[in-house]
Structures are given as structure tokens and as C-alpha cells.
Design a protein around this motif. Structure first.
Motif, PDB file in Angstrom:
ATOM      1  N   PRO A  98      -6.273  62.007  25.598  1.00  0.00           N
ATOM      2  CA  PRO A  98      -6.304  62.046  24.740  1.00  0.00           C
ATOM      3  C   PRO A  98      -6.477  63.039  23.713  1.00  0.00           C
ATOM      4  O   PRO A  98      -7.639  64.032  24.329  1.00  0.00           O
ATOM      5  CB  PRO A  98      -7.827  60.508  24.698  1.00  0.00           C
ATOM      6  CG  PRO A  98      -7.400  60.518  25.961  1.00  0.00           C
ATOM      7  CD  PRO A  98      -6.899  61.339  26.834  1.00  0.00           C
ATOM      8  N   ALA A 151      -5.334  58.066  23.721  1.00  0.00           N
ATOM      9  CA  ALA A 151      -5.861  56.645  25.141  1.00  0.00           C
ATOM     10  C   ALA A 151      -5.645  57.812  25.993  1.00  0.00           C
ATOM     11  O   ALA A 151      -4.404  58.524  25.871  1.00  0.00           O
ATOM     12  CB  ALA A 151      -5.103  55.463  25.167  1.00  0.00           C
ATOM     13  N   GLU A 168      -3.235  52.293  30.983  1.00  0.00           N
ATOM     14  CA  GLU A 168      -4.252  52.835  29.850  1.00  0.00           C
ATOM     15  C   GLU A 168      -4.705  52.150  29.224  1.00  0.00           C
ATOM     16  O   GLU A 168      -6.016  51.297  29.219  1.00  0.00           O
ATOM     17  CB  GLU A 168      -3.106  52.295  29.004  1.00  0.00           C
ATOM     18  CG  GLU A 168      -3.591  52.900  27.176  1.00  0.00           C
ATOM     19  CD  GLU A 168      -2.625  52.086  25.640  1.00  0.00           C
ATOM     20  OE1 GLU A 168      -3.414  52.199  25.109  1.00  0.00           O
ATOM     21  OE2 GLU A 168      -1.659  51.460  26.143  1.00  0.00           O
ATOM     22  N   GLU A 219      -8.586  53.065  26.576  1.00  0.00           N
ATOM     23  CA  GLU A 219      -8.820  53.883  25.535  1.00  0.00           C
ATOM     24  C   GLU A 219      -9.042  54.676  25.338  1.00  0.00           C
ATOM     25  O   GLU A 219     -10.556  54.706  26.464  1.00  0.00           O
ATOM     26  CB  GLU A 219      -9.392  52.253  24.837  1.00  0.00           C
ATOM     27  CG  GLU A 219      -8.531  51.050  24.685  1.00  0.00           C
ATOM     28  CD  GLU A 219      -6.853  51.834  23.641  1.00  0.00           C
ATOM     29  OE1 GLU A 219      -7.289  52.263  22.772  1.00  0.00           O
ATOM     30  OE2 GLU A 219      -6.459  50.926  24.196  1.00  0.00           O
ATOM     31  N   TYR A 220     -10.023  55.687  24.408  1.00  0.00           N
ATOM     32  CA  TYR A 220     -10.787  56.259  23.729  1.00  0.00           C
ATOM     33  C   TYR A 220     -11.999  56.007  24.486  1.00  0.00           C
ATOM     34  O   TYR A 220     -12.905  56.734  25.012  1.00  0.00           O
ATOM     35  CB  TYR A 220     -10.526  57.070  22.684  1.00  0.00           C
ATOM     36  CG  TYR A 220     -11.302  58.671  23.237  1.00  0.00           C
ATOM     37  CD1 TYR A 220     -10.850  59.410  22.989  1.00  0.00           C
ATOM     38  CD2 TYR A 220     -13.082  59.077  21.990  1.00  0.00           C
ATOM     39  CE1 TYR A 220     -11.802  60.332  23.059  1.00  0.00           C
ATOM     40  CE2 TYR A 220     -13.391  59.872  21.511  1.00  0.00           C
ATOM     41  CZ  TYR A 220     -12.714  60.646  22.204  1.00  0.00           C
ATOM     42  OH  TYR A 220     -13.852  61.913  21.891  1.00  0.00           O
TER      43      TYR A 220
END
Length: 462
Positions: A99, A105, A18, A20-21
Motif C-alpha cells: 500500500p 492494501a 488482501e 486493508e491499510y
């Protein structure tokens, strides 16, 4: 970035990642910049197109696709480093979520074959047996005869040819009525066996001027392997006359004044060679022992990839019989690599840059290349980490041999320290290098084998 590992089987894992943006944003910004330089929008200069206009004209989905493709390999490598897995091939990556806004994400999975976890038997309980290194009179005589042959002279003889004689021959090979090949005036030593099958037997007993025929498979060319009828004529027969093994010869062939001094030196040479052979035999025996006593799952995908590469290089992808042979060899080679890589980790093997350099220089000589050009070509091809792995595997065996007991066939303990070194010698060399103030750069290869400076190695010993 978050990552988790799911073990699918002993040689395959599934990474779930995963991103994150905020971690993906640099790739998104790069995507906007790259696209802005590629498209034409009226009223805007190339490279100066705002992101909102690109979203309208090209689409946010295309930007995200570009960004993900640009950053995915880096995120994968980061996940590999964080989880500590040892990939053995290319991953099968699947993007499961992208995302759509700053709250989202990137989610992806990567299924990849990995080096399996194995348990290597304790080394201190291993006893290996090698041949005794006794030097016999025959060993010295054989060495001396080889030296005498270098100073021998060829003399024509009026008798049938025998093994060891040099025969000047004319040779012609035919298949049916077609002449396939012919040579004339070449010198051949009977018994060398480096030409046609059956040639030694055909020439033995042949006198100068005599001709005979025999059948043999051709050794090369377009008709390689096909049965042919060979006609051979001996135009002359010569024997090698050797100089007498006396003091005069010792002065001619060496730095010694007497034949006894020369023989004593030859004895030392033979003893050194036999001890070296013992070291090689012990190394091979240790590998075989560990392979036989260690459960090593084989990553089939990695084996199949190597088999395909091998067969493709030979142009034999459709040769199923050969494929089976190559598959056996590839599986054993991969098992050995897994074993030695694990051994290197367990023994905490570190490769100093001077060790890597020595290995690369020696390898360049084998290929007949300038060392600098050889190393540069490896570096450009991204092959240096693989070379580091080779050095580490070799070094791991030397260190492992220090922990096992090696005896000869007569039950005597064999001292291999001349070839495998000792922990004390390693510590002394590291300390000396540190005292000399050597300063080199640290690097780490993709297999996790660390390359360290000499002063750090000395600190580790301390």
C-alpha cells in the motif's frame, strides 16, 4: 482481511491474501517507532522523530518493508485459521502489492503443503484378528523359571561350558599385527549374544583355562564393522543353580505361602500380558488396515524436509542408499500421521489437560527428567502442541477400536475394554470431574486438536 484458497494439488494450496491499510497500520506505526529509536537525526531525540522526517531520511519504502516483515506471519496465521487449511510445513510467501497510501492494501500469496483431505473407511465394518491369549503350562513354567533365576546362585563347574553358563573370560582382538582392543576378567553368559558375533559358538565346549580364536566384525569403536581375529580364554565356568519350586521358595520370592498360590498369580500375570499384547496387536492391525484401504497423497516437500533433518542429524547427507531407506520410512510415518489426525477429527477427539499431563509425566520418566523441567523445556521450545497431537492420535485409536470387531485366532470375540475403555466410562469420568468442580484453562493446538477442561468435556457428552 480477505483470503482465498486455490488448490494446486491434493497436498498443496495457494493462499491469496488482501490486508486493508487499516489492518496494516499498527505494524506501520510500530515500524516508525522502531526506526525512530535506531536512527540519528540532528535536532531530534531518538524515539521522537516524526514520521514525515523518517520518510524523508529513511524512505517510505523501508518503513513499509519493516511493517510488512513484522506483520506478515500474523496475517498468514490469520488466513490459515480463516480458511481452515492444515499446513504441513513452512509457506513460500510472495508479496505482490504494497500500500503506497491509505487507499491501498497489502497483497501477498502463500504457497504451502497441507494435510490432504482423505476418506477413512467405515469402522463398524472392520474385523481384526489377533493371536489367542491362552495361557499354557509352559508359559507359567517360563515365568516361574525367570523368578527362580533371580534367586539362583552361581556355582563353579569342572566341565566344558554350555549354553546358559556364565564364563569369566579374557578377550583380545587384533587386525593384522595391531591389537585393537582387549578386556579381562569379565563375566559373559553364553547365549546372551550381547558381545561379539561368534563368541557364543567359540565359548561353547571350552573348559576353564582353555583358549580359542575366531574371526568376528568389531562391534564398536574406530574400527567398528571391520573383521578382526579374536582370542578368548575361559578362566572359569559357572552354572546357575536354581532353588526348588516349592512352598519354601514361594514364601521367599513372593507374598504367597504355597507354590500353587504363586503359580495361580503367575497365570494371572501371563494372562494380563497376553491380553495387553492383543490390544497392541489390534491397534497395529487397525492402523495397517486403514493405511491399506485409504488413499493418502504424500506431501513430498514435508517428506524431503524430514529426510534432510534425519540425515543431517546423522551426518550422512551424502549417503544416497541410506537416504532411500529413510525416505520410505518418512513417507509411511507421514501417512500414518495424516491418517490419525483425520481420524481424531472425525471422532471429535478432545484432549483433557489431565490426559496431556499424564502423557508428559510418563514421557519425562522415559527421558529420566524431572516432570516440571521436562514440561517447561517443551513449552519453551513450542513443542506442547505436538504433544497434544500425539495424545489425540493415541486416543483416536482407542476410541476407534471400540467401533471395530476384534477376534482371536480361534474365532472368539476379544474384550479390550480394560485397555481402550468405553464411551460410558469416558462419560462417567467427565461427569465426576465436572461434579468435583475442576477448573482448568482451555487451549487449542496448532493442528486443531482441542484441549478442553473436564467440565466442558462432560457438557459435550450431555
Amino acid at each position: 482481511m480477505k483470503s482465498a484458497v486455490e488448490t494446486l494439488d491434493p497436498t498443496k494450496v495457494k493462499l491469496t491474501v488482501e490486508v486493508e491499510y487499516d489492518e496494516l497500520k499498527p505494524s506501520i506505526d510500530h515500524a516508525y517507532k522502531h526506526i525512530a529509536e535506531q536512527v540519528n537525526v540532528p535536532g531530534f531525540r531518538k524515539g521522537k522523530i516524526p514520521a514525515r522526517i523518517i520518510d524523508q531520511r529513511v524512505g517510505r519504502a523501508a518503513v513499509l518493508e519493516h511493517a510488512i516483515n513484522d506483520g506478515l506471519s500474523g496475517f498468514y496465521r490469520q488466513a490459515v485459521n480463516e480458511t481452515g487449511i492444515r499446513p504441513l510445513g513452512q509457506p513460500d510467501v510472495e508479496v505482490t502489492e504494497v500500500p503506497l497510501d491509505a487507499e491501498g492494501a497489502l497483497h501477498f500469496t502463500a504457497t504451502v503443503e497441507v494435510r490432504p483431505e482423505i476418506e477413512i473407511p467405515a469402522l463398524d465394518s472392520v474385523t481384526l484378528t489377533v493371536e489367542a491369549a491362552e495361557v499354557s503350562a509352559d508359559d507359567i513354567a517360563e515365568r516361574l523359571d525367570a523368578l527362580r533365576e533371580r534367586f539362583g546362585t552361581l556355582v563353579g563347574v569342572d566341565r566344558p561350558a554350555a549354553e546358559g553358563d556364565f564364563v569369566v573370560i579374557d578377550l583380545k582382538a587384533v587386525i593384522g599385527d595391531e591389537e585393537i582392543d582387549s578386556v579381562s576378567g569379565i563375566s559373559y553368559q553364553i547365549g546372551s549374544g550381547n558381545m561379539l558375533e561368534g563368541l557364543d559358538e567359540a565359548l561353547t565346549g571350552l573348559s576353564a583355562g582353555e583358549t580359542t580364536t575366531f574371526k568376528a566384525p568389531l562391534a564398536g569403536g574406530d574400527h567398528e564393522g571391520k573383521e578382526s581375529e579374536v582370542t578368548v580364554t575361559a578362566t572359569s565356568v559357572k552354572q546357575r543353580d536354581l532353588p526348588e519350586a516349592d512352598d519354601e521358595f514361594a514364601e521367599l520370592a513372593s507374598e504367597f505361602d504355597t507354590i500353587e498360590e504363586l503359580k495361580a498369580d503367575l497365570r494371572e500375570q501371563v494372562a494380563s500380558i497376553k491380553t495387553s499384547n492383543q490390544a497392541v496387536a489390534a491397534r497395529d492391525a487397525l492402523v495397517e488396515h486403514l493405511l491399506e484401504n485409504t488413499e493418502i497423497p504424500v506431501p513430498q516437500g514435508a517428506v524431503e524436509a524430514e529426510v534432510h533433518r534425519h540425515l543431517e542429524s546423522e551426518g550422512r547427507l551424502e549417503d544416497e542408499a541410506h537416504r532411500a531407506e529413510v525416505e520410505v520410512d518418512a513417507a509411511k510415518a507421514l501417512k500414518s500421521q495424516i491418517l490419525l489426525d483425520t481420524l481424531a477429527e472425525q471422532l471429535k477427539i478432545k484432549v483433557a489437560q489431565n490426559e496431556l499431563l499424564d502423557y508428559l509425566v510418563n514421557a519425562s520418566r522415559q527421558y529420566g527428567m524431572d516432570p516440571n523441567q521436562f514440561i517447561q523445556s517443551l513449552d519453551q521450545g513450542g513443542q506442547i502442541p505436538a504433544m497434544v497431537g500425539e495424545v489425540a492420535r493415541s486416543k483416536s485409536l482407542a476410541v476407534a477400536l471400540r467401533q471395530v470387531e476384534v477376534k482371536d485366532s480361534e474365532g472368539k470375540v476379544v474384550d479390550l475394554s480394560e485397555f481402550i475403555g468405553s464411551d460410558e466410562e469416558d462419560a462417567a469420568a467427565d461427569a465426576a470431574a465436572a461434579a468435583a468442580g475442576e477448573d482448568v484453562t482451555d487451549i487449542t493446538d496448532e493442528e486443531g486438536i482441542e484441549v478442553v477442561s473436564e467440565d466442558e468435556a462432560a457438557a459435550d457428552k450431555a
